[in-house]
Design a protein around this motif. Structure first.
Motif, PDB file in Angstrom:
ATOM      1  N   ALA A  76       6.237  -3.658  -8.971  1.00 44.55           N
ATOM      2  CA  ALA A  76       6.211  -2.252  -9.337  1.00 44.55           C
ATOM      3  C   ALA A  76       4.785  -1.872  -9.729  1.00 44.55           C
ATOM      4  O   ALA A  76       4.095  -2.642 -10.399  1.00 44.55           O
ATOM      5  CB  ALA A  76       7.153  -1.986 -10.510  1.00 44.55           C
ATOM      6  N   PHE A  77       4.329  -0.690  -9.292  1.00 41.83           N
ATOM      7  CA  PHE A  77       3.016  -0.183  -9.680  1.00 41.83           C
ATOM      8  C   PHE A  77       3.221   0.740 -10.868  1.00 41.83           C
ATOM      9  O   PHE A  77       3.772   1.832 -10.742  1.00 41.83           O
ATOM     10  CB  PHE A  77       2.366   0.571  -8.519  1.00 41.83           C
ATOM     11  CG  PHE A  77       0.990   1.114  -8.831  1.00 41.83           C
ATOM     12  CD1 PHE A  77       0.006   0.303  -9.372  1.00 41.83           C
ATOM     13  CD2 PHE A  77       0.680   2.450  -8.567  1.00 41.83           C
ATOM     14  CE1 PHE A  77      -1.265   0.794  -9.650  1.00 41.83           C
ATOM     15  CE2 PHE A  77      -0.586   2.956  -8.832  1.00 41.83           C
ATOM     16  CZ  PHE A  77      -1.562   2.134  -9.384  1.00 41.83           C
TER      17      PHE A  77
ATOM     18  N   LEU B 204       0.808  -1.223   0.000  1.00 42.04           N
ATOM     19  CA  LEU B 204       0.000   0.000   0.000  1.00 42.04           C
ATOM     20  C   LEU B 204       0.846   1.280   0.000  1.00 42.04           C
ATOM     21  O   LEU B 204       0.437   2.305  -0.553  1.00 42.04           O
ATOM     22  CB  LEU B 204      -0.927   0.008   1.223  1.00 42.04           C
ATOM     23  CG  LEU B 204      -2.054  -1.023   1.220  1.00 42.04           C
ATOM     24  CD1 LEU B 204      -2.865  -0.915   2.508  1.00 42.04           C
ATOM     25  CD2 LEU B 204      -2.962  -0.824   0.011  1.00 42.04           C
ATOM     26  N   GLU B 205       2.024   1.208   0.595  1.00 42.34           N
ATOM     27  CA  GLU B 205       2.845   2.411   0.678  1.00 42.34           C
ATOM     28  C   GLU B 205       3.161   2.974  -0.700  1.00 42.34           C
ATOM     29  O   GLU B 205       3.101   4.193  -0.924  1.00 42.34           O
ATOM     30  CB  GLU B 205       4.139   2.104   1.439  1.00 42.34           C
ATOM     31  CG  GLU B 205       4.931   3.339   1.813  1.00 42.34           C
ATOM     32  CD  GLU B 205       6.066   3.030   2.779  1.00 42.34           C
ATOM     33  OE1 GLU B 205       7.192   3.466   2.503  1.00 42.34           O
ATOM     34  OE2 GLU B 205       5.811   2.366   3.803  1.00 42.34           O
TER      35      GLU B 205
ATOM     36  N   PHE C  67       0.210   4.922  -2.144  1.00 40.33           N
ATOM     37  CA  PHE C  67       0.134   6.274  -1.609  1.00 40.33           C
ATOM     38  C   PHE C  67       1.234   7.158  -2.196  1.00 40.33           C
ATOM     39  O   PHE C  67       1.004   8.338  -2.501  1.00 40.33           O
ATOM     40  CB  PHE C  67       0.251   6.256  -0.078  1.00 40.33           C
ATOM     41  CG  PHE C  67      -1.032   5.935   0.635  1.00 40.33           C
ATOM     42  CD1 PHE C  67      -2.023   6.892   0.773  1.00 40.33           C
ATOM     43  CD2 PHE C  67      -1.247   4.676   1.161  1.00 40.33           C
ATOM     44  CE1 PHE C  67      -3.203   6.605   1.440  1.00 40.33           C
ATOM     45  CE2 PHE C  67      -2.434   4.370   1.825  1.00 40.33           C
ATOM     46  CZ  PHE C  67      -3.411   5.338   1.965  1.00 40.33           C
ATOM     47  N   GLU C  68       2.431   6.614  -2.356  1.00 41.27           N
ATOM     48  CA  GLU C  68       3.543   7.403  -2.877  1.00 41.27           C
ATOM     49  C   GLU C  68       3.261   7.875  -4.302  1.00 41.27           C
ATOM     50  O   GLU C  68       3.593   9.007  -4.668  1.00 41.27           O
ATOM     51  CB  GLU C  68       4.838   6.590  -2.822  1.00 41.27           C
ATOM     52  CG  GLU C  68       5.375   6.421  -1.408  1.00 41.27           C
ATOM     53  CD  GLU C  68       6.573   5.498  -1.336  1.00 41.27           C
ATOM     54  OE1 GLU C  68       6.887   4.845  -2.368  1.00 41.27           O
ATOM     55  OE2 GLU C  68       7.200   5.423  -0.262  1.00 41.27           O
ATOM     56  N   ALA C  69       2.654   7.005  -5.116  1.00 41.03           N
ATOM     57  CA  ALA C  69       2.302   7.409  -6.479  1.00 41.03           C
ATOM     58  C   ALA C  69       1.315   8.572  -6.450  1.00 41.03           C
ATOM     59  O   ALA C  69       1.444   9.536  -7.208  1.00 41.03           O
ATOM     60  CB  ALA C  69       1.719   6.223  -7.245  1.00 41.03           C
ATOM     61  N   ALA C  70       0.342   8.501  -5.568  1.00 43.42           N
ATOM     62  CA  ALA C  70      -0.648   9.579  -5.443  1.00 43.42           C
ATOM     63  C   ALA C  70       0.004  10.870  -4.977  1.00 43.42           C
ATOM     64  O   ALA C  70      -0.321  11.963  -5.467  1.00 43.42           O
ATOM     65  CB  ALA C  70      -1.754   9.165  -4.482  1.00 43.42           C
ATOM     66  N   GLU C  71       0.922  10.776  -4.015  1.00 39.62           N
ATOM     67  CA  GLU C  71       1.603  11.966  -3.510  1.00 39.62           C
ATOM     68  C   GLU C  71       2.390  12.655  -4.625  1.00 39.62           C
ATOM     69  O   GLU C  71       2.385  13.894  -4.739  1.00 39.62           O
ATOM     70  CB  GLU C  71       2.531  11.577  -2.363  1.00 39.62           C
ATOM     71  CG  GLU C  71       1.782  11.204  -1.084  1.00 39.62           C
ATOM     72  CD  GLU C  71       2.666  10.506  -0.064  1.00 39.62           C
ATOM     73  OE1 GLU C  71       2.182  10.258   1.055  1.00 39.62           O
ATOM     74  OE2 GLU C  71       3.844  10.200  -0.374  1.00 39.62           O
ATOM     75  N   LYS C  72       3.052  11.855  -5.461  1.00 37.96           N
ATOM     76  CA  LYS C  72       3.807  12.422  -6.580  1.00 37.96           C
ATOM     77  C   LYS C  72       2.870  13.110  -7.573  1.00 37.96           C
ATOM     78  O   LYS C  72       3.177  14.186  -8.098  1.00 37.96           O
ATOM     79  CB  LYS C  72       4.592  11.319  -7.293  1.00 37.96           C
ATOM     80  CG  LYS C  72       5.761  10.763  -6.512  1.00 37.96           C
ATOM     81  CD  LYS C  72       6.433   9.644  -7.282  1.00 37.96           C
ATOM     82  CE  LYS C  72       7.612   9.067  -6.510  1.00 37.96           C
ATOM     83  NZ  LYS C  72       8.246   7.932  -7.258  1.00 37.96           N
ATOM     84  N   PHE C  73       1.717  12.485  -7.823  1.00 41.25           N
ATOM     85  CA  PHE C  73       0.786  13.055  -8.784  1.00 41.25           C
ATOM     86  C   PHE C  73       0.166  14.345  -8.248  1.00 41.25           C
ATOM     87  O   PHE C  73       0.032  15.338  -8.977  1.00 41.25           O
ATOM     88  CB  PHE C  73      -0.307  12.057  -9.139  1.00 41.25           C
ATOM     89  CG  PHE C  73      -1.122  12.479 -10.331  1.00 41.25           C
ATOM     90  CD1 PHE C  73      -0.578  12.426 -11.604  1.00 41.25           C
ATOM     91  CD2 PHE C  73      -2.416  12.946 -10.174  1.00 41.25           C
ATOM     92  CE1 PHE C  73      -1.315  12.842 -12.716  1.00 41.25           C
ATOM     93  CE2 PHE C  73      -3.156  13.361 -11.274  1.00 41.25           C
ATOM     94  CZ  PHE C  73      -2.609  13.310 -12.544  1.00 41.25           C
ATOM     95  N   VAL C  74      -0.198  14.359  -7.005  1.00 41.65           N
ATOM     96  CA  VAL C  74      -0.746  15.575  -6.387  1.00 41.65           C
ATOM     97  C   VAL C  74       0.288  16.704  -6.441  1.00 41.65           C
ATOM     98  O   VAL C  74      -0.044  17.859  -6.734  1.00 41.65           O
ATOM     99  CB  VAL C  74      -1.171  15.299  -4.927  1.00 41.65           C
ATOM    100  CG1 VAL C  74      -1.401  16.605  -4.162  1.00 41.65           C
ATOM    101  CG2 VAL C  74      -2.424  14.446  -4.899  1.00 41.65           C
TER     102      VAL C  74
END
Length: 366
Positions: free
Chosen positions: A311-312, A274-275, A278-285
């Motif tokens: 990898a996501f 899950l981490e 969240f990290e992908a979302a943080e980068k996109f935001v």
């Protein structure tokens, strides 16, 4: 006067006790309206005549006001905008709203506060400057390798081309080399599913071998936090019907498959992974804040796949409410944070309620 100044002026005149949460009667209107009612808001739905029964008849209990139009496109006309403004409407944009209203009209004519960033909506189109793929690259998010021309196909690839008669639907097909590309493209051209013009403009990407996950999020400007609402997978016709058959029968059919989205299934992900979600979302935001101020607001989704090396890799972005109401009932992630199940519609209403209470509505609308 800039659009944002107009919006700020409009919300300054709104009566917080009479706010309606509004939505176009398509895509995810039921989810948004149901969530709004959970939080005590009144609702308004804009329907197209001939496509109104789901909202005005079968689920009329979750709508307080109805606006009926001959065409969805008329939602940006002055009379419709006036009606919505008189209802103190905060409008939640969905995919249908973007397509039918049009990005230019949304940015320049639709002077109703949108829960979200109206300027990000156009990034969903891969032909737009600084589009979703550009944003993903700039953010440092892993995505499939782009393939410039059909002759460059040297691995399993997916070709994304709009359907001839339904531009909203994409007639995806797959090829591992140029010869296979020509053969599969010819099938769809001969069947009248796609046009040569659309094929020439198609996006070609490496096909990511992995487990598919649509990650659905909510970003709150009020507390600078990202919520993971949950994951879903798409159900597509006639692809799913063909895949239900034994392999031999699939080969004997010899028909070109189509990827027409018809539904969603809720799924969960291994907790240890899950981490990175969240990290992908943080980068996109973060990249959206830089390139499209004020940045991401509210609901969005990153559609991707988790590969065998965990990898996501993201291949599609929804910069607005995703059309997956199943996440409230199938996902535990919001329960972990809020102590109860929270779906996309309820989360939107929670944010609007908090913004109204704190006098910060201008921070969650554009």
């Amino acid at each position: 006067m800039s659009m944002q100044k107009q919006i700020n002026q409009i919300i300054a005149d709104y009566n917080p006790e009479k706010v309606h949460i509004g939505v176009l009667g398509s895509h995810s209107a039921l989810e948004i309206a149901a969530g709004a009612k959970q939080e005590g808001f009144k609702t308004v739905v804009v329907c197209q005549n001939g496509r109104e029964k789901t909202y005005a008849h079968y689920y009329r209990n979750i709508f307080d006001k109805f606006i009926f139009l001959d065409r969805f496109q008329d939602i940006t006309q002055p009379q419709t905008v006036k009606e919505l403004a008189e209802l103190n409407t905060i409008f939640v944009p969905n995919r249908s709203f973007s397509v039918y209203a049009g990005y230019e009209a949304i940015e320049q004519k639709f002077t109703i506060p949108l829960m979200g960033n109206r300027y990000l909506l156009k990034t969903e189109e891969r032909t737009a400057p600084k589009n979703q793929l550009w944003l993903l690259k700039e953010a440092g998010i892993e995505l499939p390798r782009a393939i410039k021309t059909p002759k460059d196909i040297d691995c399993p690839a997916i070709i994304k081309v709009p359907e001839k008669d339904r531009a909203l639907e994409r007639a995806f097909f797959y090829a591992s080399n140029y010869e296979e590309y020509k053969r599969e493209a010819e099938k769809r051209l001969n069947a009248g599913i796609i046009t040569q013009e659309a094929l020439d403009q198609a996006i070609i990407e490496e096909y990511v071998i992995g487990a598919k996950f649509n990650a659905n999020y909510f970003y709150s400007p009020l507390n600078d936090e990202i919520d993971l609402l949950g994951f879903d997978r798409r159900i597509q016709t006639d692809l799913d019907g063909i895949l239900d058959m034994p392999a031999q029968e699939q080969l004997e059919l010899k028909i070109p498959t189509q990827n027409i989205e018809i539904g969603h299934q809720g799924v969960t992900m291994r907790e240890s992974q899950l981490e990175k979600i969240f990290e992908a979302a943080e980068k996109f935001v973060s990249i959206c804040r830089k390139e499209y101020p004020p940045g991401m607001i509210g609901l969005f989704a990153l559609q991707g796949a988790v590969t065998k090396d965990l990898a996501f890799r993201v291949f599609d972005v929804s910069p607005r409410v995703p059309g997956c109401p199943c996440v409230e009932s199938t996902s535990p992630y919001m329960k972990y944070k809020y102590g109860t199940e929270v779906g996309p519609g309820k989360r939107v209403a929670m944010e609007i309620k908090r913004a109204l209470r704190k006098g910060r509505l201008s921070e969650v609308v554009t």
